[in-house]
Design an enzyme around this catalytic site. Structure first.
Site, mmCIF file in Angstrom:
data_model
loop_
_atom_site.group_PDB
_atom_site.id
_atom_site.type_symbol
_atom_site.label_atom_id
_atom_site.label_comp_id
_atom_site.label_asym_id
_atom_site.label_seq_id
_atom_site.Cartn_x
_atom_site.Cartn_y
_atom_site.Cartn_z
ATOM 1 N N THR A 144 -35.414 90.437 -9.877
ATOM 2 C CA THR A 144 -35.861 91.429 -8.374
ATOM 3 C C THR A 144 -34.376 91.475 -8.130
ATOM 4 O O THR A 144 -33.913 90.681 -7.494
ATOM 5 C CB THR A 144 -36.514 91.201 -8.040
ATOM 6 O OG1 THR A 144 -36.508 91.934 -6.917
ATOM 7 C CG2 THR A 144 -36.310 90.046 -7.101
ATOM 8 N N SER A 179 -38.598 87.899 1.167
ATOM 9 C CA SER A 179 -40.341 88.154 1.116
ATOM 10 C C SER A 179 -40.293 86.560 0.325
ATOM 11 O O SER A 179 -39.613 85.884 -0.229
ATOM 12 C CB SER A 179 -41.201 88.524 0.898
ATOM 13 O OG SER A 179 -40.974 88.909 -0.461
ATOM 14 N N TYR A 181 -42.008 85.742 -1.964
ATOM 15 C CA TYR A 181 -42.113 86.387 -3.510
ATOM 16 C C TYR A 181 -40.533 86.545 -3.803
ATOM 17 O O TYR A 181 -40.246 85.549 -4.702
ATOM 18 C CB TYR A 181 -42.687 87.625 -3.629
ATOM 19 C CG TYR A 181 -42.425 88.567 -4.894
ATOM 20 C CD1 TYR A 181 -42.560 87.850 -5.978
ATOM 21 C CD2 TYR A 181 -41.584 89.469 -4.508
ATOM 22 C CE1 TYR A 181 -41.653 88.670 -7.445
ATOM 23 C CE2 TYR A 181 -40.464 90.727 -5.664
ATOM 24 C CZ TYR A 181 -41.121 89.677 -6.897
ATOM 25 O OH TYR A 181 -40.458 90.595 -7.749
ATOM 26 N N HIS A 182 -39.577 87.399 -2.830
ATOM 27 C CA HIS A 182 -38.782 87.692 -3.277
ATOM 28 C C HIS A 182 -37.917 86.119 -3.414
ATOM 29 O O HIS A 182 -37.026 86.282 -4.233
ATOM 30 C CB HIS A 182 -37.752 88.583 -2.225
ATOM 31 C CG HIS A 182 -38.128 89.537 -3.050
ATOM 32 N ND1 HIS A 182 -38.815 90.931 -2.104
ATOM 33 C CD2 HIS A 182 -37.534 90.863 -3.233
ATOM 34 C CE1 HIS A 182 -38.948 91.799 -1.901
ATOM 35 N NE2 HIS A 182 -38.692 91.984 -3.495
ATOM 36 N N LYS A 185 -37.944 84.232 -6.834
ATOM 37 C CA LYS A 185 -37.224 84.458 -7.849
ATOM 38 C C LYS A 185 -35.364 84.205 -7.975
ATOM 39 O O LYS A 185 -35.268 84.237 -8.567
ATOM 40 C CB LYS A 185 -37.242 86.496 -7.355
ATOM 41 C CG LYS A 185 -38.567 86.519 -7.998
ATOM 42 C CD LYS A 185 -39.142 87.312 -9.915
ATOM 43 C CE LYS A 185 -39.784 88.043 -10.313
ATOM 44 N NZ LYS A 185 -40.100 87.611 -11.425
#
Ligand code: NAD
Ligand code: USQ
Length: 413
Positions: A144, A179, A181-182, A185
Site C-alpha cells: 500500500t 494504522s 493495518y498499514h 504491510k
C-alpha cells in the site's frame, strides 16, 4: 501461465481471477472468507449483491466456458498453503489475501493483533513455501502507498538514493504508516525484501493507492459475477463511500479539513498493473517496488468532484467535515513518483471519465441495499481504552453515537 490468487474472493481478487482466466491462464484462487466473516461481525455488507465463491465459479463456467479452481483455507495454516502451492505449482502468485482495513485494525487490541497476525504470518508462510521448492515462482504482492505515510519530500518507488556524511547508498524509502493495518504491510515488505536476498526469490511489491469502482469487462457480463463494493465506515474507502453517500442523499463525510492527499486508481487499472507485473517478472533475488496509482487527489477535492458529478445526474450532494477520527496530517505535501508501471505500458483510466457514468450509476442502482447506520465512523485512533476492547464489535460500526461530531459546512451543490 499457472497463476495462484490469494484472497481470490475479495474486491480485487475475484475480478483478477476472471481477468486472467479470460486471457487463457490457469487460475487457482485461495481464500478463507475472513472478509465475509468480518461483515457478519460488524453487521455490514457489500452494496453489490455478491454471490458465494462456489456460485461465482459456477456462473463463470456458464458465461465463459472456463474453469477457475479454488481452495478454502487460511494462509496462516502452513500445512494448508504449502500443500496448495506444491500441488498447483504456480508460476506467479498474486497475493491479495490480507485484512485490509485501517479502521478495523484500530477498533481495539484484539483487532490490531488479528490484523497483524493474519497478514504478517500469512505472508511469511507464503515466502517459506516459495523458498521450499518454488524458487522460480514470482510473487506479486499487494502492499500500500500508506506504507510511506506523508513525508515532506517526494516519495520514490520503494528505494531512495541518499548521501549521508559524504557516503552514498540506495536504501529502502523510510516508512511512516498511519494504522496498525498499514504497519502490517511494512512488516510484509521487509520480510519480502529479506526473503529475496537470502533465498533468491523474485518479488514485486505493489504499493497500491486507494482503489475505486466496481466494473470490469468480466464483472459486467453477468450480475452473478459482480464484485463487492464496501461503503461502511470500517471497510469502505473514501471515493466509493462518497459516491454511495451522494446517491443516498447523505452528506459526504470528509474527515477534518480534507487536505489529506492520496494516490487513487480505477479497479481496471489494478488488474492491468497486476498483469504488467506478472508478464514482466522480477529477476531472481530482486525485490521490485512499484507505486501503483494513477492520479492523486485530496479528500476534499474528491468530495467536490463527486458533488459536481452528482449534480449532472440531478442529485444534490452535500459535504460534511467531521472531526477526524484518525491521527493523520490534514494539510501536507504529497508527491509520489509512479512511473515504473507507465514505463511497462500502463494506459490509465481517469476518474473524470468514469465518475458520472459508471461509479455513480452503480451506486444509485444498488442504493436501496445500503445500511445507512454503517456510514458514520466510530473507531477513533486515539481511543485505547479497555472498555472499547470489551464492547460488542457491532456497536462500533454505526449502531451507537458516532465518534465524530457532524458539522455540515457546505449545504448544497
Ligand atoms: P478484500 O478484503 O476485499 O479481499 C481480501 C481477501 O483476502 C478477502 O476475500 C479475504 O477473505 C481474504 N483473506 C484475508 N485473510 C486471509 C487469509 N489469512 N487466508 C486466506 N484469505 C484471506 O480486500 P481488497 O480490497 O480486495 O484488497 C486486496 C489487497 O489489496 C489487500 O492486501 C489490500 O491490502 C490491498 N490494497 C487494497 C486497496 C483498496 O483500495 N481496496 C488499496 C491498496 C491495497
Ligand atoms: N477519509 C475521509 N472520509 C471517509 C473515509 C476516509 O475523509 O469517509 C479519509 C481518511 O481519513 C484518509 C483518506 O480518506 O485520509 C483515505 O482513507 P480510506 O479509508 O479511503 O483509505 P485507507 O484507510 O488509507 O485504506 C485504503 C484501503 C487499504 C489500502 C489503502 C491505500 O482500505 O487497504 O491499503 O487505501 S493508501 O490510502 O494509499 O494507503
Amino acid at each position: 501461465m499457472r497463476i495462484m490468487i490469494l484472497g481470490g474472493d475479495g474486491y480485487l481478487g475475484w475480478p483478477t481471477a476472471m481477468y486472467f482466466s479470460t486471457r487463457g491462464h490457469d487460475v487457482h484462487v485461495v481464500d478463507n472468507f475472513a472478509r465475509r466473516k468480518a461483515d457478519e461481525e460488524l453487521q455490514a455488507d457489500s452494496l453489490t449483491p455478491i454471490r458465494s465463491l462456489d456460485e461465482r465459479i459456477h456462473a463463470w463456467r456458464e458465461v465463459s466456458g472456463k474453469e477457475i479452481r479454488s481452495a478454502v483455507g487460511t494462509l496462516t495454516d502452513y500445512e494448508f498453503i504449502s500443500r496448495e502451492m506444491n500441488e498447483f505449482r504456480p508460476e506467479t502468485i498474486i497475493h491479495y489475501g490480507e485484512l485490509r482495513s485501517a479502521p478495523y485494525s484500530m477498533i481495539d487490541r484484539e483487532h490490531a493483533v488479528y490484523t497483524q497476525q493474519n497478514n504478517i504470518t500469512g505472508n511469511l508462510n507464503v515466502l517459506w513455501a516459495m523458498a521450499d521448492g518454488l524458487r522460480e515462482c514470482h510473487l506479486v504482492k499487494l502492499g500500500t502507498m500508506g506504507e510511506y505515510g506523508t513525508p515532506n519530500i517526494d516519495i520514490e518507488e520503494g528505494y531512495i538514493d541518499i548521501e549521508h556524511k559524504g557516503r552514498k547508498d540506495r536504501l529502502p524509502f523510510p516508512k511512516q504508516p498511519g494504522s496498525f493495518y498499514h504497519l502490517s504491510k511494512v512488516a510484509d515488505s521487509n520480510n519480502i525484501m529479506f526473503a529475496c536476498k537470502i533465498w533468491g526469490i523474485r518479488a514485486t511489491d505493489l504499493n497500491q493507492g486507494v482503489v475505486y469502482g466496481v466494473e470490469t469487462d468480466e464483472t459486467k457480463l453477468d450480475e452473478r459475477l459482480c464484485t463487492r463494493l464496501d461503503y461502511d465506515a470500517i471497510w469502505g474507502t473514501a471515493l466509493n463511500r462518497f459516491c454511495i453517500q451522494a446517491a443516498l442523499g447523505e452528506p459526504m463525510t470528509v474527515y477534518g479539513k480534507g487536505g489529506q492527499t492520496r494516490g487513487f486508481l480505477d479497479i481496471r487499472d489494478t488488474l492491468a498493473c497486476v498483469e504488467l507485473a506478472t508478464m514482466n517478472p522480477a529477476d531472481r533475488g530482486e525485490c521490485r517496488v512499484f507505486n501503483q496509482f494513477t492520479e492523486q487527489f485530496s479528500v476534499l477535492g474528491l468530495a467536490e468532484m463527486v458533488r459536481d458529478a452528482a449534480a449532472k445526474r440531478d442529485i444534490k450532494a452535500t459535504i460534511a467535515h467531521l472531526d477526524n477520527p484518525r491521527v493523520e496530517l490534514e494539510d501536507h505535501y504529497f508527491n509520489a513518483v509512479h512511473t515504473k508501471l507507465l514505463d511497462l505500458g500502463l494506459q490509465p483510466h481517469f476518474l473524470s471519465d468514469t465518475l458520472v457514468d459508471s461509479l455513480l450509476v452503480t451506486t444509485e442502482t444498488y442504493a436501496t441495499r445500503a445500511r445507512r447506520e454503517t456510514l458514520l465512523p466510530d473507531v477513533n485512533w486515539r481511543d485505547a481504552s479497555d472498555a472499547k476492547a470489551g464492547a460488542p464489535v457491532a456497536s462500533k460500526n454505526g449502531n451507537q453515537a458516532p465518534a465524530a461530531e457532524m458539522l455540515v459546512t457546505e449545504a448544497e451543490a
